[in-house]
Enzyme design. Sequence first.
Site, PDB file in Angstrom:
ATOM      1  N   ARG A 239       0.865  -1.176   0.000  1.00 60.81           N
ATOM      2  CA  ARG A 239       0.000   0.000   0.000  1.00 60.81           C
ATOM      3  C   ARG A 239       0.903   1.227   0.000  1.00 60.81           C
ATOM      4  O   ARG A 239       1.949   1.250   0.662  1.00 60.81           O
ATOM      5  CB  ARG A 239      -0.900   0.023   1.247  1.00 60.81           C
ATOM      6  CG  ARG A 239      -2.049  -0.984   1.214  1.00 60.81           C
ATOM      7  CD  ARG A 239      -3.093  -0.623   0.163  1.00 60.81           C
ATOM      8  NE  ARG A 239      -4.233  -1.517   0.169  1.00 60.81           N
ATOM      9  CZ  ARG A 239      -4.377  -2.571  -0.652  1.00 60.81           C
ATOM     10  NH1 ARG A 239      -3.441  -2.863  -1.537  1.00 60.81           N
ATOM     11  NH2 ARG A 239      -5.475  -3.313  -0.601  1.00 60.81           N
ATOM     12  N   GLU A 268      -3.591   7.729  -4.062  1.00 58.14           N
ATOM     13  CA  GLU A 268      -3.900   7.094  -5.348  1.00 58.14           C
ATOM     14  C   GLU A 268      -5.176   7.703  -5.891  1.00 58.14           C
ATOM     15  O   GLU A 268      -6.133   7.834  -5.132  1.00 58.14           O
ATOM     16  CB  GLU A 268      -4.117   5.587  -5.165  1.00 58.14           C
ATOM     17  CG  GLU A 268      -2.834   4.831  -5.053  1.00 58.14           C
ATOM     18  CD  GLU A 268      -2.990   3.327  -4.969  1.00 58.14           C
ATOM     19  OE1 GLU A 268      -4.050   2.798  -5.362  1.00 58.14           O
ATOM     20  OE2 GLU A 268      -2.052   2.683  -4.505  1.00 58.14           O
ATOM     21  N   HIS A 287      -1.520   0.540  -9.726  1.00 57.78           N
ATOM     22  CA  HIS A 287      -2.084  -0.483  -8.819  1.00 57.78           C
ATOM     23  C   HIS A 287      -2.686  -1.659  -9.608  1.00 57.78           C
ATOM     24  O   HIS A 287      -3.880  -1.959  -9.491  1.00 57.78           O
ATOM     25  CB  HIS A 287      -3.138   0.166  -7.899  1.00 57.78           C
ATOM     26  CG  HIS A 287      -3.354  -0.576  -6.615  1.00 57.78           C
ATOM     27  ND1 HIS A 287      -3.725   0.019  -5.445  1.00 57.78           N
ATOM     28  CD2 HIS A 287      -3.261  -1.897  -6.321  1.00 57.78           C
ATOM     29  CE1 HIS A 287      -3.860  -0.882  -4.487  1.00 57.78           C
ATOM     30  NE2 HIS A 287      -3.580  -2.065  -5.003  1.00 57.78           N
TER      31      HIS A 287
HETATM   32  C1  DGY Z   1      -5.537  -6.134  -3.066  1.00 57.50           C
HETATM   33  O1  DGY Z   1      -6.182  -7.136  -3.394  1.00 57.50           O
HETATM   34  O2  DGY Z   1      -5.492  -5.731  -1.916  1.00 57.50           O
HETATM   35  C2  DGY Z   1      -4.765  -5.433  -4.132  1.00 57.50           C
HETATM   36  O3  DGY Z   1      -4.177  -4.299  -3.728  1.00 57.50           O
HETATM   37  C3  DGY Z   1      -5.611  -5.257  -5.382  1.00 57.50           C
HETATM   38  O4  DGY Z   1      -5.722  -6.514  -5.924  1.00 57.50           O
END
Ligand code: DGY
Length: 326
Positions: A239, A268, A287
Site C-alpha cells: 500500500r 492514489e 495499482h
Molecule cells: C488487493 O487485493 O489488496 C490489491 O491491492 C488489489 O488486488
Amino acid sequence: MNKPKVLVTRNIFPEWINYISDNSELDLWEDELPPPRDVLLKKVKGIDGILCLLTDKIDSELMDIAGPQLKVISQIAVGFDNININEATKRKIPVGNTPDVLTSTTADATWSLLMAAARRITESERFVHQGKWKTWHPLHFLGQDIYKSTFGIIGMGRIGYEVAKRAIGFDCKIIYYDVNRRKDLEEKLPLEYVDLKTLLINSDIISLHTVLNDDTYHLIGEKELNLMKDNSILVNVSRGPVVDSKALYNALLDKKIWAAALDVTDPEPIPNDDPLLKLDNCLIVPHIASASYKTRYEMSKISAENLINGVNKKSLITCVNPEVNY
Ligand code: DGY
C-alpha cells in the site's frame, strides 16, 4: 418473497454481475470512477449487502446510514484498510475479501516491476519511442543485476513467500523481516530472518508485502532510506502509505537508493504534478499487480459469492472477521 437489496460499487466480470442480479435486487454503479461519498452514502440506505472496492471508504458513518439490516461487506481485494473492521465486527457484519487467488499473480507482477526497474526497461523504451536511439553504446542504460543479489522481503505472508520462491531461481540470498518469524516457511525455503535494520543495510532489492496499519504507516521513511545501499531497488506492491513519498523522492533524487518500482502510491491516483513522476529512476504503474484476466475473474467470483452468501446469512468463503461469520 422480497429479494435482498445489494449495492455493487463498480462493474466486475459480467457473469458475476448476472449471478448477483439473479439473486438480489441489484443497484450497480457502472461509472469507471468511484461513487462520490455523498452518492455512496445515499445509495447504502436500506441495503442488505455491499460489494466494494479499496477506493470506497467503508466506515462507521456508512454502516450507520446503511442501517441495522446490513448483513455483509464484500471487498474485491485481499487488502481491506479502507474498511473499519472493528466497527463491522461490533455490528456483527462479516467482511469478505479475496485472498489466495491473487497471490501468484501479484508475485509475478512484483518481479515484472523489479526487472523493469533494475534493467531500466520503461525508461529505455521511452527513449526508443521518442526517436532518441542513435547507436549501441557500452555505457548506455546500465542497470543492476538481480541474479545472486541479496533480496530483502518485508512481510513474509502469502505474497512475500511467492516472491521469495521466484528469487530462488535467480540464485538470490533471501533475507526477510516480519513481525512474526515464519519458521514454518524457513523449513521450506532458504530464508534468513533478520531485523529491519539488518535487512535495510544488506539488501540489494527490498520488496514490500506488508498490510497497511498504524504500525506500517511510513515504515520506510527518511531514516530507513538512508540505511539502504546506493545500488538498491525498492519495490512496493503493498500500500502506498507504507512508504513516505516525500522521503522516497529525496532519496531517489539524491541517489541514496538506485531506483524504486511502485504499484501503489500515496495518494492514489498519484497527482499529475507529483515530483516522483519526473524521476527516471521511479517506475510507477496504477495499482495493477493483481490485474490478470484469470485472477480478476476469480476475485469477481469470490466477492460475488461472499455477497450473496452474506445477504442470505450463509457463511462467507473468505472472511476477515471470522468471529462474526455466519
Ligand atoms: C488487493 O487485493 O489488496 C490489491 O491491492 C488489489 O488486488
